[in-house]
Design a protein around this motif. Sequence first.
Motif, PDB file in Angstrom:
ATOM      1  N   GLU A 142      46.257  34.489  42.531  1.00  0.00           N
ATOM      2  CA  GLU A 142      47.501  35.333  42.337  1.00  0.00           C
ATOM      3  C   GLU A 142      48.608  34.953  41.329  1.00  0.00           C
ATOM      4  N   GLU A 143      48.841  33.425  41.043  1.00  0.00           N
ATOM      5  CA  GLU A 143      49.601  33.082  40.208  1.00  0.00           C
ATOM      6  C   GLU A 143      49.226  33.542  38.803  1.00  0.00           C
ATOM      7  N   VAL A 144      47.778  33.147  38.338  1.00  0.00           N
ATOM      8  CA  VAL A 144      47.295  33.758  37.131  1.00  0.00           C
ATOM      9  C   VAL A 144      47.282  35.362  36.879  1.00  0.00           C
ATOM     10  N   VAL A 145      47.044  35.801  38.095  1.00  0.00           N
ATOM     11  CA  VAL A 145      47.216  37.496  38.113  1.00  0.00           C
ATOM     12  C   VAL A 145      48.315  37.903  37.621  1.00  0.00           C
ATOM     13  N   LYS A 146      49.462  37.372  37.973  1.00  0.00           N
ATOM     14  CA  LYS A 146      50.812  37.953  37.816  1.00  0.00           C
ATOM     15  C   LYS A 146      51.168  37.576  36.396  1.00  0.00           C
ATOM     16  N   ALA A 147      50.757  36.297  35.883  1.00  0.00           N
ATOM     17  CA  ALA A 147      51.016  35.734  34.492  1.00  0.00           C
ATOM     18  C   ALA A 147      50.612  36.830  33.504  1.00  0.00           C
ATOM     19  N   VAL A 148      49.154  37.107  33.957  1.00  0.00           N
ATOM     20  CA  VAL A 148      48.269  38.210  32.859  1.00  0.00           C
ATOM     21  C   VAL A 148      49.095  39.492  32.590  1.00  0.00           C
ATOM     22  N   GLN A 149      49.401  40.091  33.892  1.00  0.00           N
ATOM     23  CA  GLN A 149      50.191  41.380  33.860  1.00  0.00           C
ATOM     24  C   GLN A 149      49.243  42.381  33.534  1.00  0.00           C
ATOM     25  N   GLY A 150      48.113  42.430  33.894  1.00  0.00           N
ATOM     26  CA  GLY A 150      47.286  43.493  33.618  1.00  0.00           C
ATOM     27  C   GLY A 150      46.607  43.480  32.188  1.00  0.00           C
ATOM     28  N   ARG A 151      46.892  42.478  31.185  1.00  0.00           N
ATOM     29  CA  ARG A 151      46.702  42.602  30.013  1.00  0.00           C
ATOM     30  C   ARG A 151      45.034  42.447  29.877  1.00  0.00           C
ATOM     31  N   VAL A 152      44.355  41.637  30.526  1.00  0.00           N
ATOM     32  CA  VAL A 152      43.161  41.433  30.444  1.00  0.00           C
ATOM     33  C   VAL A 152      42.614  41.159  31.858  1.00  0.00           C
ATOM     34  N   PRO A 153      41.297  41.641  32.120  1.00  0.00           N
ATOM     35  CA  PRO A 153      40.788  41.226  33.437  1.00  0.00           C
ATOM     36  C   PRO A 153      40.827  39.824  33.733  1.00  0.00           C
ATOM     37  N   VAL A 154      40.862  39.569  35.258  1.00  0.00           N
ATOM     38  CA  VAL A 154      40.868  38.372  35.750  1.00  0.00           C
ATOM     39  C   VAL A 154      39.853  38.309  36.887  1.00  0.00           C
ATOM     40  N   PHE A 155      38.994  37.277  36.711  1.00  0.00           N
ATOM     41  CA  PHE A 155      38.037  36.975  37.535  1.00  0.00           C
ATOM     42  C   PHE A 155      37.972  35.656  38.438  1.00  0.00           C
ATOM     43  N   LEU A 156      37.079  35.716  39.365  1.00  0.00           N
ATOM     44  CA  LEU A 156      37.441  34.406  40.240  1.00  0.00           C
ATOM     45  C   LEU A 156      35.966  33.802  40.710  1.00  0.00           C
ATOM     46  N   ASP A 157      35.576  32.446  40.689  1.00  0.00           N
ATOM     47  CA  ASP A 157      34.574  32.087  41.209  1.00  0.00           C
ATOM     48  C   ASP A 157      34.836  30.867  42.194  1.00  0.00           C
ATOM     49  N   GLY A 158      34.034  30.240  43.027  1.00  0.00           N
ATOM     50  CA  GLY A 158      34.285  29.422  43.764  1.00  0.00           C
ATOM     51  C   GLY A 158      34.488  29.662  45.096  1.00  0.00           C
ATOM     52  N   GLY A 159      33.606  29.253  46.158  1.00  0.00           N
ATOM     53  CA  GLY A 159      33.975  29.510  47.702  1.00  0.00           C
ATOM     54  C   GLY A 159      33.613  31.107  48.144  1.00  0.00           C
ATOM     55  N   VAL A 160      32.980  31.767  47.273  1.00  0.00           N
ATOM     56  CA  VAL A 160      32.747  33.235  47.549  1.00  0.00           C
ATOM     57  C   VAL A 160      31.547  33.133  48.572  1.00  0.00           C
ATOM     58  N   ARG A 161      31.579  33.313  49.761  1.00  0.00           N
ATOM     59  CA  ARG A 161      30.512  33.228  50.861  1.00  0.00           C
ATOM     60  C   ARG A 161      30.071  34.364  51.516  1.00  0.00           C
ATOM     61  N   ARG A 162      31.229  35.130  51.659  1.00  0.00           N
ATOM     62  CA  ARG A 162      31.141  36.319  52.596  1.00  0.00           C
ATOM     63  C   ARG A 162      31.675  37.487  51.838  1.00  0.00           C
ATOM     64  N   GLY A 163      31.449  38.663  52.432  1.00  0.00           N
ATOM     65  CA  GLY A 163      31.814  39.878  51.947  1.00  0.00           C
ATOM     66  C   GLY A 163      33.680  39.899  52.206  1.00  0.00           C
ATOM     67  N   THR A 164      33.985  39.186  52.923  1.00  0.00           N
ATOM     68  CA  THR A 164      35.377  39.158  53.282  1.00  0.00           C
ATOM     69  C   THR A 164      36.111  38.360  52.185  1.00  0.00           C
ATOM     70  N   ASP A 165      35.341  37.426  51.568  1.00  0.00           N
ATOM     71  CA  ASP A 165      35.890  36.494  50.381  1.00  0.00           C
ATOM     72  C   ASP A 165      36.085  37.421  49.327  1.00  0.00           C
ATOM     73  N   VAL A 166      35.092  38.412  48.914  1.00  0.00           N
ATOM     74  CA  VAL A 166      35.141  39.328  48.014  1.00  0.00           C
ATOM     75  C   VAL A 166      36.404  40.201  48.079  1.00  0.00           C
ATOM     76  N   PHE A 167      36.583  40.807  49.227  1.00  0.00           N
ATOM     77  CA  PHE A 167      37.743  41.685  49.418  1.00  0.00           C
ATOM     78  C   PHE A 167      39.052  40.966  49.243  1.00  0.00           C
ATOM     79  N   LYS A 168      39.075  39.510  49.644  1.00  0.00           N
ATOM     80  CA  LYS A 168      40.492  39.017  49.683  1.00  0.00           C
ATOM     81  C   LYS A 168      40.615  38.704  47.993  1.00  0.00           C
ATOM     82  N   ALA A 169      39.646  38.592  47.279  1.00  0.00           N
ATOM     83  CA  ALA A 169      39.848  38.271  45.812  1.00  0.00           C
ATOM     84  C   ALA A 169      40.351  39.482  45.233  1.00  0.00           C
TER      85      ALA A 169
END
Length: 239
Positions: A142-169
């Motif tokens: 969330e800190e990174v997303v706020k700093a980017v302010q929509g200028r470029v896409p922000v992706f995430l990896d690490g610890g994605v094990r369930r569909g709920t993890d995708v939803f949270k991200a």
Amino acid sequence: MTLSSFATSSVEEVASTGPGIHFFQLYGWASRQLLSFVDTPRLYQIEADIKNRFSLPSHLTLKNFEGLDLGKIDKTNDSGLTAYFAEQIDQSLNWKDLKWLQMITHLPILLKGVLTAEDGIIVSNHGARQLDYVPATIMALEEVVKAVQGRVPVFLDGGVRRGTDVFKALALGASGVFIGRPVVFSLAANGEAGVRKVLQMLRDEFELTMALSGCCSLKEITRNHIVAPWDLSRIAPRL
């Protein structure tokens, strides 16, 4: 599909298997001939590789760099691949090298390994195996997303094990997630069928999470759908 610099199949071979977006993880090679990239300026200690005396089998090669002088991998070393990697990586990489890379390619470039708002743009801790006690990527997202302010896409990896993890991200502002170990483990267990199964499981879990959260589309997934640990101090008085 994200292909590693150390892959034993070439980008062309992987791309020929089907449609889709293809990524290539380019390490910071000391040789400009190998297209240096800001990713791994210092080699991490792969303790599991050393313990298991891992080395690259003699019949496998780094297919994406065939024909180039990469030196030899010492297969007698406790971790031949680790020792080889240490010799090839440029430890002096900086932002000027990234500018150089931008000048020689028209491809989009994504920086991997982000854990603070000062970095960008794939929020990753490299599987949490490089440095002890690094924060979980979901905590830094969330800190990174706020700093980017929509200028470029922000992706995430690490610890994605369930569909709920995708939803949270997605709720925290990610444009998408990358999945590593579940795919690797399922491939080792049951080949292509295993990978298809684990991806379908994640998709089914994600769709169920959306339905149970009242979301009919990705656009309807918002920050209001989750309560993060750092929210507790804000909502505690109401509890």
